[in-house]
Design a protein around this motif. Structure first.
Motif, short mmCIF file in Angstrom:
data_model
loop_
_atom_site.label_atom_id
_atom_site.label_comp_id
_atom_site.label_asym_id
_atom_site.label_seq_id
_atom_site.Cartn_x
_atom_site.Cartn_y
_atom_site.Cartn_z
N CYS A 11 0.82 -1.20 0.00
CA CYS A 11 0.00 0.00 0.00
C CYS A 11 0.86 1.25 0.00
O CYS A 11 2.07 1.20 0.22
CB CYS A 11 -0.94 0.00 1.21
SG CYS A 11 -0.09 0.12 2.81
N SER A 12 0.21 2.36 -0.24
CA SER A 12 0.81 3.67 -0.11
C SER A 12 0.03 4.45 0.93
O SER A 12 -1.20 4.56 0.84
CB SER A 12 0.78 4.41 -1.46
OG SER A 12 1.22 5.75 -1.32
N LEU A 13 0.74 4.98 1.94
CA LEU A 13 0.10 5.72 3.02
C LEU A 13 0.52 7.18 2.95
O LEU A 13 1.71 7.50 2.99
CB LEU A 13 0.51 5.14 4.38
CG LEU A 13 0.24 3.65 4.62
CD1 LEU A 13 0.77 3.23 5.98
CD2 LEU A 13 -1.26 3.35 4.51
N GLY A 14 -0.45 8.08 2.84
CA GLY A 14 -0.13 9.50 2.79
C GLY A 14 -1.33 10.35 3.13
O GLY A 14 -2.43 9.85 3.30
N TYR A 15 -1.08 11.67 3.23
CA TYR A 15 -2.17 12.61 3.46
C TYR A 15 -1.76 13.98 2.92
O TYR A 15 -0.79 14.56 3.40
CB TYR A 15 -2.50 12.73 4.94
CG TYR A 15 -3.70 13.64 5.19
CD1 TYR A 15 -4.99 13.16 5.12
CD2 TYR A 15 -3.51 14.99 5.46
CE1 TYR A 15 -6.08 14.00 5.32
CE2 TYR A 15 -4.59 15.84 5.66
CZ TYR A 15 -5.87 15.34 5.59
OH TYR A 15 -6.95 16.17 5.77
N PRO A 16 -2.42 14.49 1.91
CA PRO A 16 -3.47 13.81 1.15
C PRO A 16 -2.87 12.73 0.24
O PRO A 16 -1.67 12.77 -0.06
CB PRO A 16 -4.10 14.94 0.34
CG PRO A 16 -3.00 15.93 0.17
CD PRO A 16 -2.18 15.87 1.43
N ALA A 17 -3.69 11.82 -0.19
CA ALA A 17 -3.22 10.71 -1.03
C ALA A 17 -3.40 10.97 -2.51
O ALA A 17 -2.76 10.32 -3.34
CB ALA A 17 -3.95 9.43 -0.63
N ALA A 18 -4.29 11.89 -2.87
CA ALA A 18 -4.56 12.16 -4.28
C ALA A 18 -3.29 12.62 -4.99
O ALA A 18 -2.51 13.41 -4.45
CB ALA A 18 -5.64 13.22 -4.41
N GLY A 19 -3.08 12.11 -6.19
CA GLY A 19 -1.93 12.53 -6.97
C GLY A 19 -0.67 11.71 -6.76
O GLY A 19 0.33 11.91 -7.44
N ASN A 20 -0.72 10.76 -5.82
CA ASN A 20 0.45 9.90 -5.58
C ASN A 20 0.47 8.79 -6.64
O ASN A 20 -0.49 8.04 -6.77
CB ASN A 20 0.37 9.31 -4.18
CG ASN A 20 1.65 8.59 -3.78
OD1 ASN A 20 2.18 7.78 -4.54
ND2 ASN A 20 2.14 8.86 -2.59
N PRO A 21 1.57 8.64 -7.38
CA PRO A 21 1.58 7.67 -8.48
C PRO A 21 1.92 6.23 -8.08
O PRO A 21 1.95 5.36 -8.93
CB PRO A 21 2.68 8.22 -9.39
CG PRO A 21 3.65 8.85 -8.44
CD PRO A 21 2.79 9.46 -7.34
N THR A 22 2.17 5.97 -6.79
CA THR A 22 2.68 4.66 -6.38
C THR A 22 1.80 3.51 -6.84
O THR A 22 2.27 2.53 -7.40
CB THR A 22 2.86 4.61 -4.86
OG1 THR A 22 3.84 5.59 -4.46
CG2 THR A 22 3.34 3.24 -4.42
#
Length: 272
Positions: A11-22
């Motif tokens: 998974c990819s964990l982030g904030y915000p998550a939109a736009g992350n290409p992982t």
């Protein structure tokens, strides 16, 4: 995997998550390898990151890509971390093995992979933030001739230079960059800031023999123009990002991903 019908998940964990290409990149890698894995993009509220990372372990995920703003927090949560993570204070990749969280800094590893051979080279690290510290620590293990830290403030630049000298037994110096500094007797220069960071070195002192690494995903027009005019070598942020994803893929799956395909996928996703 507890049953052959279950898919392995990262998974990819982030904030915000939109736009992350992982997720997009990893799914392309899995498809190319005929690998029945999935990658999920998960948006995590800042106060919930520790629960989310431990939840990924509880759910049997095999790894997590860590995005902003959690790179520092992840260091405190992993069970094991590399010296590069410890010095840089950033973990952008977590592998989950036998119930333990293993923290890695694969951006630093990507820079090392792109440069390939830095032994006996004279390197400038332009920036002493977490990214700069991690990259400096990664490259120090490869025994360059000399490493110079350019930083906009005495700390952590000065202490980083001292630590690298003591722990890796390489020649290090530190220079306070109150204005862009000239590049003298330099083979490689690494600009560690993001797209909006000021350059810490004087572009007019670039030479044909130099190699420049710029971590910014969006190309800097002034740097690109200076490199082109002086016929220097440039490794841009997309090149580093492509190698980063390939290293993450290898850490999680044990397989090898096509870096050229990953770069093309990043260009498609980001529209650059």
């Amino acid at each position: 995997m507890t049953h052959e019908t279950l898919q392995e998940i990262v998974c990819s964990l982030g904030y915000p998550a939109a736009g992350n290409p992982t997720q997009y990149v990893m799914e392309k890698c899995f498809e190319a390898a005929g690998c029945d894995w999935r990658c999920l993009t998960l948006e995590v509220e800042p106060n919930d990151f520790a629960a989310a990372l431990h939840g990924a372990k509880a759910l049997g995920f095999l790894g997590a890509a860590i995005a902003a703003p959690f790179l520092q927090q992840a260091v405190a949560l992993v069970d094991e971390k590399t010296p590069v993570v410890e010095i840089g204070g950033l973990a952008n990749c977590v592998a989950i093995r036998r119930g333990k969280l293993h923290g890695e800094n694969t951006e630093a590893a990507a820079v090392a992979a792109v440069l390939s051979d830095v032994q006996d080279k004279r390197i400038v690290i332009a920036g002493a933030d977490g990214r700069g510290r991690a990259i400096a620590a990664q490259l120090a293990t490869l025994k360059p001739q000399k490493m110079t830290i350019f930083a906009a403030a005495d700390e952590p630049g000065q202490s980083l230079a001292i630590r690298l000298h003591e722990e890796y037994e390489i020649e290090t110096t530190y220079e306070l960059a109150e204005k862009p500094l000239p590049l003298v007797d330099v083979d490689i220069v690494i600009q560690t800031g993001d797209d909006n960071s000021a350059l810490l070195f004087d572009l007019t002192t670039l030479t044909k023999q130099m190699t420049v690494v710029d971590l910014a995903i969006t190309p800097r027009d002034e740097l690109g123009q200076a490199v082109q005019e002086r016929e220097a070598t440039l490794h841009d942020g997309l090149t580093i990002a492509a190698h980063l994803h390939a290293i993450n893929y290898h850490i999680w799956t044990g397989g090898e991903a096509d870096v050229v395909m990953i770069r093309e996928t990043l260009e498609e996703y980001l529209g650059v």
